[in-house]
Design a protein around this motif. Structure first.
Motif, mmCIF file in Angstrom:
data_model
loop_
_atom_site.group_PDB
_atom_site.id
_atom_site.type_symbol
_atom_site.label_atom_id
_atom_site.label_comp_id
_atom_site.label_asym_id
_atom_site.label_seq_id
_atom_site.Cartn_x
_atom_site.Cartn_y
_atom_site.Cartn_z
ATOM 1 N N GLU A 169 0.835 -1.190 0.000
ATOM 2 C CA GLU A 169 0.000 0.000 0.000
ATOM 3 C C GLU A 169 0.873 1.245 0.000
ATOM 4 N N ARG A 170 0.346 2.302 -0.565
ATOM 5 C CA ARG A 170 1.120 3.529 -0.739
ATOM 6 C C ARG A 170 1.590 4.122 0.592
ATOM 7 N N ASN A 171 0.771 4.019 1.635
ATOM 8 C CA ASN A 171 1.137 4.642 2.898
ATOM 9 C C ASN A 171 2.236 3.876 3.630
ATOM 10 N N VAL A 172 2.534 2.673 3.166
ATOM 11 C CA VAL A 172 3.601 1.888 3.788
ATOM 12 C C VAL A 172 4.960 2.253 3.197
ATOM 13 N N LEU A 173 4.982 2.587 1.943
ATOM 14 C CA LEU A 173 6.254 2.811 1.244
ATOM 15 C C LEU A 173 7.070 3.961 1.818
ATOM 16 N N PRO A 174 6.511 5.134 2.171
ATOM 17 C CA PRO A 174 7.338 6.192 2.760
ATOM 18 C C PRO A 174 8.006 5.778 4.063
ATOM 19 N N VAL A 175 7.321 4.966 4.871
ATOM 20 C CA VAL A 175 7.916 4.499 6.119
ATOM 21 C C VAL A 175 9.115 3.612 5.837
ATOM 22 N N LEU A 176 8.954 2.709 4.884
ATOM 23 C CA LEU A 176 10.067 1.843 4.513
ATOM 24 C C LEU A 176 11.201 2.639 3.900
ATOM 25 N N ASN A 177 10.849 3.639 3.119
ATOM 26 C CA ASN A 177 11.881 4.448 2.476
ATOM 27 C C ASN A 177 12.774 5.127 3.508
ATOM 28 N N ASN A 178 12.209 5.658 4.569
ATOM 29 C CA ASN A 178 13.001 6.317 5.607
ATOM 30 C C ASN A 178 13.892 5.316 6.341
ATOM 31 N N LEU A 179 13.372 4.110 6.550
ATOM 32 C CA LEU A 179 14.173 3.083 7.210
ATOM 33 C C LEU A 179 15.330 2.644 6.325
ATOM 34 N N LEU A 180 15.082 2.569 5.030
ATOM 35 C CA LEU A 180 16.142 2.148 4.114
ATOM 36 C C LEU A 180 17.193 3.227 3.921
ATOM 37 N N GLU A 181 16.757 4.477 3.804
ATOM 38 C CA GLU A 181 17.691 5.567 3.506
ATOM 39 C C GLU A 181 18.464 6.014 4.740
ATOM 40 N N ASN A 182 17.768 6.288 5.821
ATOM 41 C CA ASN A 182 18.400 6.864 7.005
ATOM 42 C C ASN A 182 18.539 5.892 8.164
ATOM 43 N N ARG A 183 18.007 4.674 7.990
ATOM 44 C CA ARG A 183 17.995 3.703 9.085
ATOM 45 C C ARG A 183 17.282 4.287 10.311
ATOM 46 N N GLU A 184 16.168 5.004 10.053
ATOM 47 C CA GLU A 184 15.396 5.625 11.132
ATOM 48 C C GLU A 184 13.921 5.299 10.956
ATOM 49 N N MET A 185 13.220 5.130 12.085
ATOM 50 C CA MET A 185 11.778 4.886 12.052
ATOM 51 C C MET A 185 11.197 5.208 13.425
ATOM 52 N N GLN A 186 10.115 5.977 13.421
ATOM 53 C CA GLN A 186 9.393 6.255 14.656
ATOM 54 C C GLN A 186 8.331 5.186 14.845
ATOM 55 N N LEU A 187 8.375 4.488 15.988
ATOM 56 C CA LEU A 187 7.431 3.408 16.245
ATOM 57 C C LEU A 187 6.250 3.901 17.060
ATOM 58 N N GLU A 188 5.148 3.158 16.974
ATOM 59 C CA GLU A 188 3.921 3.562 17.650
ATOM 60 C C GLU A 188 4.052 3.524 19.169
ATOM 61 N N ASP A 189 4.929 2.677 19.685
ATOM 62 C CA ASP A 189 5.076 2.571 21.146
ATOM 63 C C ASP A 189 6.029 3.618 21.723
ATOM 64 N N GLY A 190 6.467 4.567 20.892
ATOM 65 C CA GLY A 190 7.329 5.640 21.372
ATOM 66 C C GLY A 190 8.800 5.421 21.112
ATOM 67 N N ARG A 191 9.197 4.232 20.740
ATOM 68 C CA ARG A 191 10.597 3.978 20.441
ATOM 69 C C ARG A 191 10.994 4.618 19.108
ATOM 70 N N PHE A 192 12.276 4.897 19.010
ATOM 71 C CA PHE A 192 12.791 5.510 17.792
ATOM 72 C C PHE A 192 14.002 4.713 17.329
ATOM 73 N N LEU A 193 13.897 4.175 16.124
ATOM 74 C CA LEU A 193 15.024 3.449 15.548
ATOM 75 C C LEU A 193 16.024 4.444 14.986
ATOM 76 N N MET A 194 17.312 4.236 15.318
ATOM 77 C CA MET A 194 18.366 5.164 14.901
ATOM 78 C C MET A 194 19.496 4.371 14.271
ATOM 79 N N SER A 195 20.124 4.968 13.276
ATOM 80 C CA SER A 195 21.223 4.299 12.590
ATOM 81 C C SER A 195 22.364 4.005 13.562
ATOM 82 N N ALA A 196 23.126 2.962 13.256
ATOM 83 C CA ALA A 196 24.219 2.543 14.140
ATOM 84 C C ALA A 196 25.250 3.652 14.309
ATOM 85 N N GLU A 197 25.532 4.390 13.252
ATOM 86 C CA GLU A 197 26.543 5.458 13.323
ATOM 87 C C GLU A 197 26.113 6.571 14.272
#
Length: 337
Positions: free
Chosen positions: A24-52
Motif C-alpha cells: 500500500e502507498r502509505n507503507v512505502l514512505p515508512v520503509l523508504n526512511n528506514l532504508l535511507e536513514n535507518r530511522e523509524m518512529q514506532l507507535e510505542d514511542g521507540r525511535f530506531l536510529m542508525s548505528a553510526e
C-alpha cells in the motif's frame, strides 16, 4: 510487515520484502526512511536510529540514558531484499522513484533455452529427450510477447523441473494432462484462450491426452520406513502399480477406500491418484466450480496422508495468477504438519 522490519533492523537480519508491487502507498514512505536513514518512529514511542548516530550518542551518554529516551540502535548488518514483478505488465503499484533508488536492481529472467534444457534433462533422466524439448518449447512459447498479447498468462517455467520429476516416475503419463496441472487453461481461460493454447499444444505434438492412460486409483498408503515424515503411496497406472514417496502429516495414516462417509467414484479415484502424483514434488491447488466436491476430496486426501486441515474461505481469486498457484499452493485449505 512493520514488526518484521523492526526485528530485522534491530537484530541485524535480512528483511525480504516479497511482492513489493502490492504494498500500500502509505507503507512505502515508512520503509523508504528506514532504508535511507535507518530511522523509524514506532507507535510505542521507540525511535530506531542508525548505528553510526547511535554510537556517537553513546560516547556522550550512557546506554541507560538512551534506553530511557527509547532510542533503539539499528544494526549495521541490517539488509533488505525486495522481490517484485514488473508493473505493467502485471497488476500492482509501480515503485516510487525515491524508494526504487534505495535498491540495486537485478532483472531475473528465465534461463536461456539451452541451460534450461540441460537442467530438465537432469531432472528427468528416464524421459525421452524429444519430450523434454517439446515441453520446454511449449512453456517458452506461452511466455512470449505474442502469447501475452493474446491475453494468455505466463506458463510457470520454474515448475517444469517438478513436472519432470513426476514424468521420470510415471513415463506413461500424458504430457497434455501434465501441462493442464501446471497451466489449467480450461479453468482460467475462455473459448478463445482454449483455442490458442491447444493450437500451441498441437504445434509441439503434445495433444496426447487420449492416447495415454491416466492414473486410475490409489492402491495403498503406508508410513515410509526409509524417509521420516513421508508415506509410501502405490497407485495403479496403465496396468502397473507404481510406489513412490510423498510428504505426510503427523496423524495416523488411513488406507484408501476405508472411510465410512466418503463414497468413491471412478473420477474421484483418478483425481486422488493425480493429487498424490503432484504432492510427490510440490504442494497443489485444487480448482473446481462451487459444489463440485472440492472439500470432500481434499478431506479424503488429508486423512489418507495424516494431515490436519484448516478451511480458509476465499471469495475471489484473480484468474491471471491461478496458473502460478498450480502445484504450489492449496487455495482454500491449508494442510498442517
Amino acid at each position: 510487515m512493520i514488526p518484521c522490519a523492526v526485528r530485522a533492523a534491530t537484530q541485524g537480519r535480512v528483511l525480504v520484502l516479497e511482492g513489493l508491487e502490492k504494498a500500500e502507498r502509505n507503507v512505502l514512505p515508512v520503509l523508504n526512511n528506514l532504508l535511507e536513514n535507518r530511522e523509524m518512529q514506532l507507535e510505542d514511542g521507540r525511535f530506531l536510529m542508525s548505528a553510526e548516530r547511535y554510537d556517537k550518542l553513546l560516547q556522550e551518554h550512557t546506554k541507560e540514558e538512551l534506553d530511557s529516551w527509547k532510542i533503539v540502535r539499528v544494526s549495521e548488518d541490517f539488509r533488505v531484499i525486495a522481490l517484485g514483478i514488473p508493473v505493467p505488465k502485471y497488476k500492482g503499484n509501480p515503485l516510487d522513484p525515491p524508494l526504487r533508488s534505495r535498491f540495486q536492481a537485478r532483472d531475473i529472467y528465465y534461463l536461456p533455452f539451452k541451460d534450461q534444457l540441460e537442467l530438465l534433462y537432469t531432472a528427468g533422466p528416464n524421459v525421452a529427450a524429444e519430450r523434454v524439448s517439446q515441453l520446454l518449447s511449449l512453456a517458452t512459447t506461452l511466455c512470449s510477447q505474442e502469447s501475452s498479447s493474446l491475453g494468455l498468462p505466463d506458463f510457470p517455467v520454474d515448475n517444469l523441473v517438478a513436472a519432470l520429476h513426476v514424468l521420470n516416475t510415471f513415463p506413461m503419463l500424458s504430457s497434455q494432462q501434465l501441462v493442464q496441472r501446471l497451466y489449467p487453461y480450461k479453468s482460467i481461460l475462455g473459448k478463445d484462450g482454449h483455442t490458442a493454447v491447444e493450437s500451441v499444444l498441437s504445434r509441439f505434438e503434445l495433444l496426447d491426452g487420449r492416447r495415454q492412460a491416466a492414473p486410475s486409483n490409489v492402491v495403498s498408503v503406508s508410513t515410509s520406513k526409509e524417509h521420516e515424515g513421508h508415506a509410501d503411496v502405490t497407485v495403479q497406472t496403465a496396468d502397473k502399480e507404481i510406489t513412490f514417496q510423498v510428504p505426510a502429516g503427523s496423524k495416523e495414516l488411513r488406507p484408501p477406500n476405508s472411510s465410512l462417509t466418503f463414497i468413491n467414484t471412478p473420477s474421484h479415484s483418478q483425481l486422488l491418484a493425480e493429487m498424490m502424483q503432484s504432492h510427490m514434488v510440490k504442494d497443489l491447488c485444487l480448482i473446481g466450480a462451487k459444489g463440485c466436491g472440492k472439500s470432500v476430496i481434499a478431506r479424503e486426501f488429508a486423512e489418507m496422508l495424516g494431515y490436519s486441515i484448516e478451511p480458509v474461505m476465499l471469495y475471489q481469486v484473480n484468474k491471471e495468477v491461478v496458473s502460478f498457484f498450480s502445484l504450489n499452493l492449496v487455495l482454500w485449505v491449508i494442510f498442517k504438519l
